[in-house]
Write a protein that holds these residues in place. Sequence first.
Motif, mmCIF file in Angstrom:
data_model
loop_
_atom_site.group_PDB
_atom_site.id
_atom_site.type_symbol
_atom_site.label_atom_id
_atom_site.label_comp_id
_atom_site.label_asym_id
_atom_site.label_seq_id
_atom_site.Cartn_x
_atom_site.Cartn_y
_atom_site.Cartn_z
ATOM 1 N N LEU A 147 -5.876 -12.368 5.097
ATOM 2 C CA LEU A 147 -6.480 -11.236 5.842
ATOM 3 C C LEU A 147 -6.687 -9.989 5.362
ATOM 4 N N TYR A 148 -5.543 -9.775 4.529
ATOM 5 C CA TYR A 148 -5.596 -8.621 3.503
ATOM 6 C C TYR A 148 -6.799 -8.333 2.720
ATOM 7 N N GLY A 149 -6.937 -9.691 1.928
ATOM 8 C CA GLY A 149 -8.121 -9.725 1.070
ATOM 9 C C GLY A 149 -9.623 -9.489 1.728
ATOM 10 N N LEU A 150 -9.695 -10.163 2.978
ATOM 11 C CA LEU A 150 -10.904 -10.108 3.977
ATOM 12 C C LEU A 150 -11.181 -8.598 4.436
ATOM 13 N N LEU A 151 -9.929 -7.940 4.769
ATOM 14 C CA LEU A 151 -10.064 -6.292 5.098
ATOM 15 C C LEU A 151 -10.545 -5.680 4.031
ATOM 16 N N LYS A 152 -9.972 -5.772 2.751
ATOM 17 C CA LYS A 152 -10.351 -5.135 1.794
ATOM 18 C C LYS A 152 -11.670 -5.327 1.288
ATOM 19 N N LYS A 153 -12.299 -6.502 1.473
ATOM 20 C CA LYS A 153 -13.602 -6.755 1.319
ATOM 21 C C LYS A 153 -14.446 -5.891 2.206
ATOM 22 N N VAL A 154 -14.198 -5.791 3.076
ATOM 23 C CA VAL A 154 -14.908 -5.055 4.348
ATOM 24 C C VAL A 154 -14.896 -3.525 3.947
ATOM 25 N N VAL A 155 -13.871 -3.062 3.423
ATOM 26 C CA VAL A 155 -13.692 -1.568 3.307
ATOM 27 C C VAL A 155 -13.691 -1.595 1.634
ATOM 28 N N ASP A 156 -14.781 -1.086 1.187
ATOM 29 C CA ASP A 156 -14.926 -1.040 -0.449
ATOM 30 C C ASP A 156 -14.419 0.283 -0.796
ATOM 31 N N ILE A 157 -13.010 0.554 -1.028
ATOM 32 C CA ILE A 157 -12.365 1.782 -1.687
ATOM 33 C C ILE A 157 -11.773 1.346 -2.828
ATOM 34 N N PRO A 158 -11.781 2.370 -3.926
ATOM 35 C CA PRO A 158 -11.196 2.060 -5.213
ATOM 36 C C PRO A 158 -9.752 1.847 -5.118
ATOM 37 N N ALA A 159 -9.105 0.927 -5.922
ATOM 38 C CA ALA A 159 -7.898 0.440 -5.574
ATOM 39 C C ALA A 159 -6.810 1.484 -5.487
ATOM 40 N N MET A 160 -6.895 2.599 -6.418
ATOM 41 C CA MET A 160 -6.018 3.853 -6.450
ATOM 42 C C MET A 160 -5.983 4.582 -4.999
ATOM 43 N N TYR A 161 -7.180 4.624 -4.529
ATOM 44 C CA TYR A 161 -7.160 5.343 -3.328
ATOM 45 C C TYR A 161 -7.009 4.519 -2.090
ATOM 46 N N GLY A 162 -7.191 3.263 -2.164
ATOM 47 C CA GLY A 162 -6.658 2.327 -1.349
ATOM 48 C C GLY A 162 -5.261 2.057 -0.812
ATOM 49 N N LEU A 163 -4.765 1.851 -2.060
ATOM 50 C CA LEU A 163 -2.976 1.760 -1.830
ATOM 51 C C LEU A 163 -2.611 3.022 -1.403
ATOM 52 N N THR A 164 -3.049 4.147 -1.783
ATOM 53 C CA THR A 164 -2.530 5.462 -1.533
ATOM 54 C C THR A 164 -2.545 5.612 0.030
ATOM 55 N N ILE A 165 -3.920 5.365 0.586
ATOM 56 C CA ILE A 165 -4.216 5.503 2.009
ATOM 57 C C ILE A 165 -3.375 4.528 2.783
ATOM 58 N N GLU A 166 -3.377 3.136 2.363
ATOM 59 C CA GLU A 166 -2.637 2.188 3.110
ATOM 60 C C GLU A 166 -1.131 2.618 3.310
ATOM 61 N N THR A 167 -0.320 2.971 2.339
ATOM 62 C CA THR A 167 0.822 3.429 2.366
ATOM 63 C C THR A 167 1.083 4.763 3.223
ATOM 64 N N MET A 168 0.107 5.581 2.802
ATOM 65 C CA MET A 168 0.122 6.906 3.942
ATOM 66 C C MET A 168 0.149 6.536 5.287
ATOM 67 N N ILE A 169 -0.821 5.678 5.888
ATOM 68 C CA ILE A 169 -0.753 5.157 7.182
ATOM 69 C C ILE A 169 0.627 4.688 7.666
ATOM 70 N N ILE A 170 1.342 3.821 7.002
ATOM 71 C CA ILE A 170 2.416 3.308 7.425
ATOM 72 C C ILE A 170 3.865 4.201 7.160
ATOM 73 N N THR A 171 3.671 5.080 6.184
ATOM 74 C CA THR A 171 4.721 5.693 5.878
ATOM 75 C C THR A 171 5.507 6.590 7.038
ATOM 76 N N PRO A 172 4.732 7.119 7.945
ATOM 77 C CA PRO A 172 5.559 7.865 9.104
ATOM 78 C C PRO A 172 6.456 6.662 9.937
ATOM 79 N N ILE A 173 5.932 5.579 10.132
ATOM 80 C CA ILE A 173 6.599 4.523 10.905
ATOM 81 C C ILE A 173 7.618 4.052 10.065
ATOM 82 N N ALA A 174 7.449 4.084 8.736
ATOM 83 C CA ALA A 174 8.663 3.478 7.719
ATOM 84 C C ALA A 174 9.931 4.839 7.954
ATOM 85 N N LEU A 175 9.554 5.855 7.928
ATOM 86 C CA LEU A 175 10.496 7.026 8.069
ATOM 87 C C LEU A 175 11.146 7.000 9.239
#
Length: 303
Positions: free
Chosen positions: A167-195
């Motif tokens: 599913l992650y691979g499928l979603l990444k295919k839908v949203v074409d974002i450079p790997a560096m930005y993609g991982l930063t944004i993905e972890t940024m979205i979940i970081t408040p919940i983790a904190l």
Amino acid sequence: MEKDTDRLGIVFAVGAYLIWGFLPIYWKFIDYVPAGEILAHRIIWSFIFMVVIVLAVRKWPGFIRECKTILKDKKKFFSITMASVVISINWLTYIWAVNSDHVLQASLGYYINPLVSIILAIIVLKEKLNKSQTISVILASMGVLYLTFSYGVFPWVSLLLAVTFALYGLLKKVVDIPAMYGLTIETMIITPIALIYLFFLPENTFSLPSITTSENVILMGAGVVTAIPLLLFASGAKRIPLAMVGFLQYIAPTLMLQIGVFIYHETFSMEHLISFGFIWLALLIYLGSVYRFPIRKMKNVEH
């Protein structure tokens, strides 16, 4: 120059898969820490590490532009948010599996993953299977069913890992974002919940006054061991043919399998052998079907 680029791509891709393959050993160092707590630290420190990387390579303006673009595009925002949730579930399942002595199940999950991707492609992208791919899916299903009936336990860990990563691979295919930005944004979205999760934990393994303890270093290092292989993979995949990427991806689950059996002495019974046999045969047929033409083409170029 092209051969040098290919060699570098192979080095990057192999490096990524080797790190993923040996990752169970890393998590075993802190197997006494609850999986949820490890996941929270993995998310937070991955985000911090990626921000440092983005700043170090002077890509911050581009990162901000990407964030603004995603906020304006509801489909992109929804897709990357779902990608964040799905990869978090995958990481949690994987950490729990390794630290609960289910490395073999984790290995099986990543062997099944490409075949689950085929099923998702049929359901979501309306793609059609050829004869070889149909046989592959049937054989893989037989392997999972055999393991279920022979042990009387549904291999939910393997399937959850396979489904979430597909599913992650499928979603990444839908949203074409450079790997560096993609991982930063993905972890940024979940970081408040983790904190928030760490804040409300009755007891925390991580302690700022004693930041240099082995537990703290390993928890902080979770960000590094998460980000580096993803960045290596993204760099490698751009430089080498898809056929080669397809074959190299089985380095990781093969290493996991060997680590589970030979280092952590997990039971590998005849039932496991038969089930894995079905999966391995399915993968051979699948790879032969998908990569037959690119491989032939590569051979013709070499000669």
